[in-house]
Design a protein around this motif. Structure first.
Motif, short mmCIF file in Angstrom:
data_model
loop_
_atom_site.label_atom_id
_atom_site.label_comp_id
_atom_site.label_asym_id
_atom_site.label_seq_id
_atom_site.Cartn_x
_atom_site.Cartn_y
_atom_site.Cartn_z
N TYR A 108 5.51 6.92 14.06
CA TYR A 108 5.58 5.52 13.60
C TYR A 108 5.43 4.56 14.77
O TYR A 108 6.20 3.63 14.94
CB TYR A 108 6.89 5.28 12.83
CG TYR A 108 7.16 6.34 11.80
CD1 TYR A 108 6.28 6.54 10.75
CD2 TYR A 108 8.26 7.17 11.90
CE1 TYR A 108 6.50 7.54 9.82
CE2 TYR A 108 8.50 8.16 10.97
CZ TYR A 108 7.62 8.35 9.93
OH TYR A 108 7.85 9.34 9.01
N ARG A 109 4.39 4.77 15.55
CA ARG A 109 4.21 4.00 16.78
C ARG A 109 3.96 2.52 16.55
O ARG A 109 4.10 1.72 17.47
CB ARG A 109 3.13 4.61 17.64
CG ARG A 109 1.74 4.49 17.08
CD ARG A 109 0.76 5.17 18.00
NE ARG A 109 -0.31 4.29 18.33
CZ ARG A 109 -1.55 4.71 18.51
NH1 ARG A 109 -1.84 5.98 18.43
NH2 ARG A 109 -2.49 3.85 18.79
N TRP A 110 3.57 2.14 15.34
CA TRP A 110 3.33 0.72 15.05
C TRP A 110 4.58 0.03 14.50
O TRP A 110 4.52 -1.13 14.13
CB TRP A 110 2.15 0.56 14.09
CG TRP A 110 0.90 1.05 14.73
CD1 TRP A 110 0.17 0.43 15.72
CD2 TRP A 110 0.23 2.28 14.48
NE1 TRP A 110 -0.89 1.22 16.09
CE2 TRP A 110 -0.89 2.37 15.34
CE3 TRP A 110 0.47 3.35 13.62
CZ2 TRP A 110 -1.75 3.45 15.35
CZ3 TRP A 110 -0.40 4.43 13.63
CH2 TRP A 110 -1.49 4.47 14.49
N GLY A 111 5.67 0.75 14.42
CA GLY A 111 6.91 0.15 13.97
C GLY A 111 7.27 0.55 12.55
O GLY A 111 6.67 1.44 11.96
N ARG A 165 0.48 -4.02 9.93
CA ARG A 165 -0.93 -4.30 9.60
C ARG A 165 -1.65 -4.92 10.79
O ARG A 165 -2.76 -4.53 11.15
CB ARG A 165 -1.03 -5.22 8.39
CG ARG A 165 -0.76 -4.57 7.07
CD ARG A 165 -1.18 -5.46 5.91
NE ARG A 165 -0.67 -6.81 5.98
CZ ARG A 165 0.50 -7.22 5.49
NH1 ARG A 165 1.29 -6.35 4.89
NH2 ARG A 165 0.87 -8.46 5.58
N ARG A 166 -1.01 -5.90 11.41
CA ARG A 166 -1.62 -6.58 12.55
C ARG A 166 -1.88 -5.59 13.69
O ARG A 166 -2.96 -5.59 14.28
CB ARG A 166 -0.72 -7.72 13.04
CG ARG A 166 -1.33 -8.51 14.20
CD ARG A 166 -0.48 -9.69 14.63
NE ARG A 166 -0.39 -10.68 13.56
CZ ARG A 166 0.72 -10.92 12.84
NH1 ARG A 166 1.83 -10.26 13.09
NH2 ARG A 166 0.71 -11.83 11.90
N ALA A 167 -0.92 -4.74 13.99
CA ALA A 167 -1.08 -3.77 15.08
C ALA A 167 -2.22 -2.79 14.79
O ALA A 167 -3.02 -2.48 15.68
CB ALA A 167 0.23 -3.02 15.31
N VAL A 168 -2.31 -2.32 13.55
CA VAL A 168 -3.38 -1.39 13.17
C VAL A 168 -4.74 -2.08 13.25
O VAL A 168 -5.72 -1.50 13.72
CB VAL A 168 -3.11 -0.81 11.76
CG1 VAL A 168 -4.31 -0.05 11.23
CG2 VAL A 168 -1.88 0.10 11.79
N LEU A 169 -4.80 -3.34 12.83
CA LEU A 169 -6.05 -4.10 12.93
C LEU A 169 -6.43 -4.36 14.39
O LEU A 169 -7.59 -4.25 14.76
CB LEU A 169 -5.94 -5.42 12.18
CG LEU A 169 -6.01 -5.33 10.66
CD1 LEU A 169 -5.60 -6.65 10.02
CD2 LEU A 169 -7.40 -4.92 10.21
#
Length: 166
Positions: A74-77, A125-129
């Motif tokens: 879960y590296r994006w939080g 979502r922002r981090a993945v984008l």
């Protein structure tokens, strides 16, 4: 070889039987994908997931955070606790073959709420984008799933980028 995991043992039996009848070599496990990974060292070329829509992960928070701290999951939080959809999507993306080894592609199905919710979900979502992992989002018609009348979206993630056109 196909790999699969589901929490529901009836689903895993059905999946294993379906793949066997179809002549697909498969390894199917019953287990909680948010907490256990029977395929730890197996890089994935292509993956498909239909997370349970609106599943709260509040009762699993301590163990989910432990996986984050101890194994780097879960590296994006973490999303809001009332919907685990982005936890499932994160694990799916993390499982992809590394880009330097050819990369991979993952498809996950989400409800509109998972794509529009603010707060913690918005941060993921922002981090993945920002990491340019979203290849496309496909709007699907309502009543496609027997589980919901809500129109779903198929999100296609990839860490395998095409060469730029010249």
């Amino acid at each position: 070889q196909a790999l699969a995991q589901d929490l529901n043992s009836e689903i895993t039996i059905f999946a294993a039987a379906t793949m066997f009848i179809g002549g697909v070599e498969a390894e199917v496990h019953t287990g909680d994908s948010l907490l256990a990974d029977p395929f730890v060292d197996v890089p994935i070329d292509i993956a498909v997931s239909q997370p349970p829509f609106g599943l709260s992960w509040a009762s699993q928070e301590r163990r989910v955070r432990h996986q984050h701290d101890s194994a780097g999951w879960y590296r994006w939080g973490f999303p809001q606790k009332t919907d685990s959809t982005w936890l499932f999507a994160s694990r799916l993306i993390e499982k992809l073959r590394r880009p330097e080894d050819g990369g991979g592609r993952a498809v996950t199905f989400m409800t509109p709420g998972s794509l529009q919710r603010h707060g913690a979900d918005d941060n993921i979502r922002r981090a993945v984008l920002e990491e340019d992992l979203v290849e496309t989002i496909i709007g699907l018609p309502g009543r496609l799933s027997p589980l919901t009348d809500i129109a779903l979206y198929a999100l296609v993630f990839t860490n395998k980028k095409a060469e730029p056109l010249r």
